[in-house]
Design a protein around this motif. Sequence first.
Motif, PDB file in Angstrom:
ATOM      1  N   GLU A  82      -9.443 -37.635  31.730  1.00 39.97           N
ATOM      2  CA  GLU A  82     -11.248 -37.629  31.328  1.00 39.97           C
ATOM      3  C   GLU A  82     -10.795 -38.917  29.989  1.00 39.97           C
ATOM      4  O   GLU A  82     -11.664 -39.563  29.882  1.00 39.97           O
ATOM      5  CB  GLU A  82     -11.824 -36.474  31.551  1.00 39.97           C
ATOM      6  CG  GLU A  82     -11.967 -36.165  32.542  1.00 39.97           C
ATOM      7  CD  GLU A  82     -13.117 -37.187  33.471  1.00 39.97           C
ATOM      8  OE1 GLU A  82     -13.838 -37.904  33.300  1.00 39.97           O
ATOM      9  OE2 GLU A  82     -12.427 -36.957  34.538  1.00 39.97           O
ATOM     10  N   ILE A  83      -9.521 -37.647  28.978  1.00 42.98           N
ATOM     11  CA  ILE A  83     -10.176 -38.464  27.784  1.00 42.98           C
ATOM     12  C   ILE A  83      -8.892 -39.755  27.460  1.00 42.98           C
ATOM     13  O   ILE A  83     -10.003 -41.020  27.096  1.00 42.98           O
ATOM     14  CB  ILE A  83      -9.599 -37.663  26.822  1.00 42.98           C
ATOM     15  CG1 ILE A  83     -10.042 -36.307  27.100  1.00 42.98           C
ATOM     16  CG2 ILE A  83      -8.165 -38.365  25.677  1.00 42.98           C
ATOM     17  CD1 ILE A  83      -8.796 -35.457  26.235  1.00 42.98           C
ATOM     18  N   SER A 137      -5.766 -37.910  20.508  1.00 45.45           N
ATOM     19  CA  SER A 137      -6.563 -36.706  21.076  1.00 45.45           C
ATOM     20  C   SER A 137      -5.999 -35.220  21.116  1.00 45.45           C
ATOM     21  O   SER A 137      -5.458 -35.304  21.529  1.00 45.45           O
ATOM     22  CB  SER A 137      -7.255 -37.029  22.820  1.00 45.45           C
ATOM     23  OG  SER A 137      -8.016 -35.402  22.473  1.00 45.45           O
ATOM     24  N   GLN A 153      -2.668 -43.890  29.133  1.00 47.96           N
ATOM     25  CA  GLN A 153      -4.089 -45.806  29.805  1.00 47.96           C
ATOM     26  C   GLN A 153      -3.222 -46.845  30.072  1.00 47.96           C
ATOM     27  O   GLN A 153      -2.692 -47.180  29.358  1.00 47.96           O
ATOM     28  CB  GLN A 153      -4.967 -45.376  28.504  1.00 47.96           C
ATOM     29  CG  GLN A 153      -5.993 -45.878  28.583  1.00 47.96           C
ATOM     30  CD  GLN A 153      -6.520 -45.738  27.480  1.00 47.96           C
ATOM     31  OE1 GLN A 153      -6.424 -46.313  26.309  1.00 47.96           O
ATOM     32  NE2 GLN A 153      -7.427 -45.226  27.280  1.00 47.96           N
ATOM     33  N   ALA A 211      -7.555 -42.380  22.244  1.00 44.18           N
ATOM     34  CA  ALA A 211      -6.598 -40.863  23.288  1.00 44.18           C
ATOM     35  C   ALA A 211      -6.060 -40.450  23.482  1.00 44.18           C
ATOM     36  O   ALA A 211      -5.716 -39.624  23.381  1.00 44.18           O
ATOM     37  CB  ALA A 211      -7.328 -42.156  24.535  1.00 44.18           C
ATOM     38  N   LYS A 267      -9.317 -42.157  30.484  1.00 43.40           N
ATOM     39  CA  LYS A 267     -10.482 -42.505  31.604  1.00 43.40           C
ATOM     40  C   LYS A 267     -11.437 -43.444  30.340  1.00 43.40           C
ATOM     41  O   LYS A 267     -11.925 -44.527  30.893  1.00 43.40           O
ATOM     42  CB  LYS A 267     -10.699 -42.441  32.768  1.00 43.40           C
ATOM     43  CG  LYS A 267      -9.781 -42.067  33.744  1.00 43.40           C
ATOM     44  CD  LYS A 267     -10.051 -40.928  34.566  1.00 43.40           C
ATOM     45  CE  LYS A 267     -11.691 -41.568  35.172  1.00 43.40           C
ATOM     46  NZ  LYS A 267     -12.225 -40.469  36.166  1.00 43.40           N
ATOM     47  N   SER A 268     -11.533 -42.168  29.312  1.00 49.18           N
ATOM     48  CA  SER A 268     -13.245 -42.670  28.832  1.00 49.18           C
ATOM     49  C   SER A 268     -12.618 -42.966  26.926  1.00 49.18           C
ATOM     50  O   SER A 268     -13.950 -43.995  26.896  1.00 49.18           O
ATOM     51  CB  SER A 268     -13.869 -41.541  28.828  1.00 49.18           C
ATOM     52  OG  SER A 268     -13.291 -40.632  28.193  1.00 49.18           O
ATOM     53  N   GLU A 269     -11.831 -43.111  26.388  1.00 48.71           N
ATOM     54  CA  GLU A 269     -12.171 -43.031  24.892  1.00 48.71           C
ATOM     55  C   GLU A 269     -10.812 -44.195  24.583  1.00 48.71           C
ATOM     56  O   GLU A 269     -10.203 -45.019  25.615  1.00 48.71           O
ATOM     57  CB  GLU A 269     -11.250 -41.749  24.419  1.00 48.71           C
ATOM     58  CG  GLU A 269     -12.371 -40.656  24.177  1.00 48.71           C
ATOM     59  CD  GLU A 269     -12.196 -39.468  23.482  1.00 48.71           C
ATOM     60  OE1 GLU A 269     -10.852 -40.036  22.345  1.00 48.71           O
ATOM     61  OE2 GLU A 269     -12.519 -38.246  23.833  1.00 48.71           O
ATOM     62  N   GLN A 311      -8.580 -32.035  31.716  1.00 52.88           N
ATOM     63  CA  GLN A 311      -8.993 -32.847  30.594  1.00 52.88           C
ATOM     64  C   GLN A 311      -8.745 -34.071  29.330  1.00 52.88           C
ATOM     65  O   GLN A 311      -9.149 -34.941  29.517  1.00 52.88           O
ATOM     66  CB  GLN A 311      -9.414 -31.766  29.740  1.00 52.88           C
ATOM     67  CG  GLN A 311      -9.852 -31.785  28.577  1.00 52.88           C
ATOM     68  CD  GLN A 311      -9.717 -30.351  27.039  1.00 52.88           C
ATOM     69  OE1 GLN A 311      -9.043 -29.889  27.376  1.00 52.88           O
ATOM     70  NE2 GLN A 311     -10.707 -29.976  26.652  1.00 52.88           N
TER      71      GLN A 311
END
Length: 329
Positions: free
Chosen positions: A247-248, A260, A89, A257, A250-252, A244
């Motif tokens: 998406e984590i 997670s 990220q 993240a 990218k968004s959290e 999955q």
Amino acid sequence: MTFPVHRSDEATPAARGEAFGRAMATQVQHTVAVYERMFAERGVTPPGTLPPHEEIDAIARGAQVDPAFLRAVNARTEILNGADECSVQGAGGLLAQNWDWHPDLSASTVIWIVETPSTWFATVTEAGILAKIGLNDAGLGVCLNILRTTADGGTDGTPIHILLREVLTSTKTVDDAIALLTNARVTASSAITVATPGDVAHVELSPGGANVIRGAVGAHTNHFIEPPKAGTDVMALESPTTHQRLEIVKSEPLLDALRSHAGHPRGVCRHVDPQDPWVDRTVTVASVVMNLEKRRLHVAAGPPCSHEHVEIKLPTPSSSDRLASTAAR
């Protein structure tokens, strides 16, 4: 608690490599032993024709291991043909990665800081491998996700881990890094994320050619964001959690993240599945967070759900100036 830190300021790659090999002999020998077992259990024979490499061969001398085999370890991505590992990220001047790999290689993991009179870089890597995740004096950060296509194969290109070292030592901007990476010939697919404050790009490398993906927010896992230019994206179909995890990250928020457990045990924060055979076991060996603007490196020596990110002392402008003054005398 963090991994061993080795600091190098030798004048030549040979001197630097030999000093590293002597100081980290136990870790380098452990790296070799794990890969000997891994190659054997995968049924692969390391090529004996990889060209000599001054620094790798010097590390081997210092650690008293076979230089030909250590060259093969530096080409482990090409020889093992990919794996389902790692989540990246990058946003807001930060670049982070959970590095997922075999749990036995935690004992090989080191932080290597190399300082010259005018530059420096730091990398979190396996002892004996030239580079992996890293940061240099220009605030350029580098992360790696393994990809895999049906077009992958062979060891006659530039090994991905040697490319990572070249990015850290010879580029200062995202554009510089993109130019170096897209001009390289590779035989194994990987996504190399490069970032500076305010700029980030994913360079998806494969034998068919490179995809360059740019944006204000970077996130990558183990499948191609853009289709590979040759062959089929294997991990898009075979990895149980790569979509999955993407998406984590990218968004959290960053630390949420990295910690997670969605998709446990193969979440962003990965844990060993005891049902896996030894050769297939993976865990988050290290979690790395880089502040690119402030040139800060934080490393957790294991899954970040249970291991604290510890700041690693990096060179300062004053220390580089001191080395330059010493060299000029």
